[in-house]
Scaffold this active site. Structure first.
Site, PDB file in Angstrom:
ATOM      1  N   TYR A  71       0.630  -1.268   0.174  1.00  0.00           N
ATOM      2  CA  TYR A  71      -0.164   0.061  -0.206  1.00  0.00           C
ATOM      3  C   TYR A  71       0.539   1.406  -0.243  1.00  0.00           C
ATOM      4  O   TYR A  71       0.498   1.841  -0.676  1.00  0.00           O
ATOM      5  CB  TYR A  71      -0.721  -0.029   0.580  1.00  0.00           C
ATOM      6  CG  TYR A  71      -1.662   1.554   1.804  1.00  0.00           C
ATOM      7  CD1 TYR A  71      -1.248   1.933   2.568  1.00  0.00           C
ATOM      8  CD2 TYR A  71      -3.258   1.741   0.891  1.00  0.00           C
ATOM      9  CE1 TYR A  71      -2.020   3.135   2.771  1.00  0.00           C
ATOM     10  CE2 TYR A  71      -3.235   2.681   1.187  1.00  0.00           C
ATOM     11  CZ  TYR A  71      -2.839   3.696   2.015  1.00  0.00           C
ATOM     12  OH  TYR A  71      -3.358   5.262   2.333  1.00  0.00           O
TER      13      TYR A  71
HETATM   14  N1  LIG Z   1      -9.452   7.103   6.042  1.00  0.00           N
HETATM   15  C1  LIG Z   1      -8.347   7.938   6.696  1.00  0.00           C
HETATM   16  O1  LIG Z   1      -8.232   7.902   7.511  1.00  0.00           O
HETATM   17  C2  LIG Z   1      -7.399   8.175   5.687  1.00  0.00           C
HETATM   18  C3  LIG Z   1      -7.697   8.145   4.238  1.00  0.00           C
HETATM   19  N2  LIG Z   1      -6.306   8.103   2.964  1.00  0.00           N
HETATM   20  C4  LIG Z   1      -6.484   8.337   1.270  1.00  0.00           C
HETATM   21  O2  LIG Z   1      -8.082   9.317   1.739  1.00  0.00           O
HETATM   22  C5  LIG Z   1      -8.658   8.566   0.240  1.00  0.00           C
HETATM   23  C6  LIG Z   1      -9.495   8.777   0.820  1.00  0.00           C
HETATM   24  O3  LIG Z   1      -9.822   7.652   2.228  1.00  0.00           O
HETATM   25  P1  LIG Z   1     -11.598   6.561   2.545  1.00  0.00           P
HETATM   26  O4  LIG Z   1     -12.967   8.057   2.343  1.00  0.00           O
HETATM   27  O5  LIG Z   1     -10.676   6.037   3.801  1.00  0.00           O
HETATM   28  O6  LIG Z   1     -11.214   5.915   1.156  1.00  0.00           O
HETATM   29  P2  LIG Z   1     -11.933   4.040   1.381  1.00  0.00           P
HETATM   30  O7  LIG Z   1     -11.316   3.153   2.206  1.00  0.00           O
HETATM   31  O8  LIG Z   1     -13.138   3.820   2.301  1.00  0.00           O
HETATM   32  O9  LIG Z   1     -12.023   4.284   0.118  1.00  0.00           O
HETATM   33  C7  LIG Z   1     -12.389   4.941  -0.934  1.00  0.00           C
HETATM   34  C8  LIG Z   1     -13.195   4.301  -2.158  1.00  0.00           C
HETATM   35  O10 LIG Z   1     -12.581   3.576  -2.915  1.00  0.00           O
HETATM   36  C9  LIG Z   1     -13.336   2.606  -3.698  1.00  0.00           C
HETATM   37  N3  LIG Z   1     -12.030   1.559  -3.762  1.00  0.00           N
HETATM   38  C10 LIG Z   1     -11.856   0.860  -3.940  1.00  0.00           C
HETATM   39  N4  LIG Z   1     -10.900  -0.041  -4.472  1.00  0.00           N
HETATM   40  C11 LIG Z   1     -11.470  -0.075  -5.517  1.00  0.00           C
HETATM   41  C12 LIG Z   1     -11.777  -0.570  -7.054  1.00  0.00           C
HETATM   42  N5  LIG Z   1     -10.529  -1.293  -7.677  1.00  0.00           N
HETATM   43  N6  LIG Z   1     -12.468   0.069  -7.736  1.00  0.00           N
HETATM   44  C13 LIG Z   1     -13.138   1.540  -7.755  1.00  0.00           C
HETATM   45  N7  LIG Z   1     -13.170   2.058  -6.622  1.00  0.00           N
HETATM   46  C14 LIG Z   1     -12.560   1.327  -5.943  1.00  0.00           C
HETATM   47  C15 LIG Z   1     -13.952   2.456  -2.620  1.00  0.00           C
HETATM   48  O11 LIG Z   1     -15.338   1.540  -2.956  1.00  0.00           O
HETATM   49  P3  LIG Z   1     -16.510   0.680  -3.163  1.00  0.00           P
HETATM   50  O12 LIG Z   1     -17.439   2.070  -2.782  1.00  0.00           O
HETATM   51  O13 LIG Z   1     -16.806   0.102  -3.304  1.00  0.00           O
HETATM   52  O14 LIG Z   1     -16.414   1.045  -1.301  1.00  0.00           O
HETATM   53  C16 LIG Z   1     -14.551   3.509  -2.056  1.00  0.00           C
HETATM   54  O15 LIG Z   1     -15.657   3.755  -1.599  1.00  0.00           O
HETATM   55  C17 LIG Z   1      -7.954   7.017   0.001  1.00  0.00           C
HETATM   56  O16 LIG Z   1      -7.419   7.079  -1.118  1.00  0.00           O
HETATM   57  C18 LIG Z   1      -7.196   6.483   1.678  1.00  0.00           C
HETATM   58  O17 LIG Z   1      -5.880   5.916   1.219  1.00  0.00           O
HETATM   59  C19 LIG Z   1      -5.026   8.618   3.428  1.00  0.00           C
HETATM   60  C20 LIG Z   1      -4.915   8.752   4.753  1.00  0.00           C
HETATM   61  C21 LIG Z   1      -5.812   8.010   6.304  1.00  0.00           C
HETATM   62  N1  LIG Z   2      -8.489   3.541   1.325  1.00  0.00           N
HETATM   63  C1  LIG Z   2      -7.516   3.773   2.310  1.00  0.00           C
HETATM   64  N2  LIG Z   2      -6.328   4.558   2.676  1.00  0.00           N
HETATM   65  C2  LIG Z   2      -6.730   4.788   4.079  1.00  0.00           C
HETATM   66  C3  LIG Z   2      -7.383   4.750   5.462  1.00  0.00           C
HETATM   67  C4  LIG Z   2      -8.979   3.792   4.591  1.00  0.00           C
HETATM   68  O1  LIG Z   2      -9.509   4.258   5.969  1.00  0.00           O
HETATM   69  N3  LIG Z   2      -8.862   3.663   3.754  1.00  0.00           N
HETATM   70  N4  LIG Z   2      -7.216   4.461   6.927  1.00  0.00           N
HETATM   71  C5  LIG Z   2      -5.945   5.019   7.130  1.00  0.00           C
HETATM   72  C6  LIG Z   2      -5.397   4.850   8.212  1.00  0.00           C
HETATM   73  O2  LIG Z   2      -6.404   6.013   8.991  1.00  0.00           O
HETATM   74  C7  LIG Z   2      -4.681   5.490   8.803  1.00  0.00           C
HETATM   75  O3  LIG Z   2      -4.173   6.685   8.776  1.00  0.00           O
HETATM   76  C8  LIG Z   2      -3.836   5.683  10.588  1.00  0.00           C
HETATM   77  O4  LIG Z   2      -3.844   4.530  11.037  1.00  0.00           O
HETATM   78  C9  LIG Z   2      -4.784   4.838   6.221  1.00  0.00           C
HETATM   79  N5  LIG Z   2      -5.076   4.723   4.265  1.00  0.00           N
END
Ligand SMILES: NC(=O)C1=CN([C@@H]2O[C@H](COP(=O)(O)OP(=O)(O)OC[C@H]3O[C@@H](n4cnc5c(N)ncnc54)[C@H](OP(=O)(O)O)[C@@H]3O)[C@@H](O)[C@H]2O)C=CC1
Ligand SMILES: Nc1nc2c(c(=O)[nH]1)N=C([C@H](O)[C@@H](O)CO)CN2
Length: 235
Positions: free
Chosen positions: A147
């Site tokens: 990742y």
């Molecule tokens: N949440 C956090 O605290 C953090 C988030 N991030 C980054 O921020 C962004 C948003 O995070 P978050 O809202 O938690 O993300 P999620 O884990 O909720 O994923 C975002 C979306 O990506 C879609 N997705 C995953 N795989 C595929 C695929 N193969 N084809 C099409 N769509 C796909 C999912 O679709 P589906 O509707 O099917 O689930 C989901 O709706 C991400 O890039 C994440 O890496 C970074 C650090 C921390």
């Molecule tokens: N696609 C996602 N990416 C990440 C997520 C998540 O929920 N979906 N969450 C994190 C964590 O919050 C991390 O930043 C702290 O433990 C990272 N990326």
């Protein structure tokens, strides 16, 4: 119709918060979704265009690009938000894990950017590409090795596309650490995670939205990554 903003993974969590903010701000929004989350129905009443896409192979990306091109004639911005936070402990087949991570976090943004550069170029006021990466681009991650490497690839693509697309199109990244927990996160995991940053909070989606607004309203920032990490690098 003003030039729409395209965001991938816009049907839940941070992506959905971004979509709702952009709609309220008056933008036309095109979003990709993989799972038909309940929010999609309400988004349609607000004028959002939701396109199904499961980015599992090259054809699915090609088909998505063609579908976007059928729904607009220019683009104000592309926000690459779709992501899978998968880890080595969850998968026996590490080769497939690595391919999956590189595909969704690097190959899909790479192909979508190339496939829609001409639509961004048609936006009279200038355009933006925003890559949502991760704090771990700086540090790596011993529990999410593939990742982290794939997000680092997306971080690198930010600089390449910034040079390729200037000056009409700005290309930047937003590198969050904890923004919002997942529903299944235990209290123990939450406490441990909150300890990792100086601010010690779960900040919420607004922190990412503020960074997106900064980039959309700038006429000068490009090739950069905005850290949204609560001072985690100093802990
Ligand atoms: N949440 C956090 O605290 C953090 C988030 N991030 C980054 O921020 C962004 C948003 O995070 P978050 O809202 O938690 O993300 P999620 O884990 O909720 O994923 C975002 C979306 O990506 C879609 N997705 C995953 N795989 C595929 C695929 N193969 N084809 C099409 N769509 C796909 C999912 O679709 P589906 O509707 O099917 O689930 C989901 O709706 C991400 O890039 C994440 O890496 C970074 C650090 C921390
Ligand atoms: N696609 C996602 N990416 C990440 C997520 C998540 O929920 N979906 N969450 C994190 C964590 O919050 C991390 O930043 C702290 O433990 C990272 N990326």
């Amino acid at each position: 119709m003003n030039s729409p903003i395209l965001i991938t993974g816009g049907a839940q969590r941070i992506g959905l918060a971004i979509v709702e903010h952009l709609l309220t701000a008056g933008f036309t929004v095109i979003l990709s979704y993989r799972t038909h989350h309940p929010a999609i129905t309400e988004l349609a009443t607000k004028g959002a265009i939701s396109l199904h896409a499961d980015f599992t192979d090259n054809e699915s990306v090609t088909n998505f690009i063609a579908e976007v091109r059928r729904h607009c004639s220019s683009l104000r911005a592309i926000i690459h938000n779709a992501s899978s936070w998968d880890c080595e402990a969850n998968r026996e087949d590490l080769a497939t894990l690595f391919d999956d991570m590189m595909r969704i976090h690097a190959k899909v943004p790479y192909l979508i950017n190339h496939g829609l550069l001409d639509y961004l170029a048609r936006c009279d006021e200038g355009a933006d590409i925003i890559h949502i990466t991760d704090y771990v681009v700086e540090t790596g991650s011993p529990k999410h090795l593939a990742y982290a490497a794939s997000k680092a690839a997306l971080d690198n693509l930010t600089r390449s596309f910034a040079v390729k697309c200037a000056p009409h199109i700005k290309v930047n990244a937003i590198a969050p650490s904890l923004i919002i927990f997942n529903q299944h996160d235990s209290d123990e995991y939450k406490a441990k995670t909150l300890q990792k940053s100086l601010m010690g909070i779960e900040p919420g989606c607004e922190e990412v939205i503020r960074s997106i607004e900064l980039l959309l309203n700038s006429r000068y920032i490009t090739g950069r990554s905005i850290p949204v990490d609560g001072g985690r690098h100093l802990k």
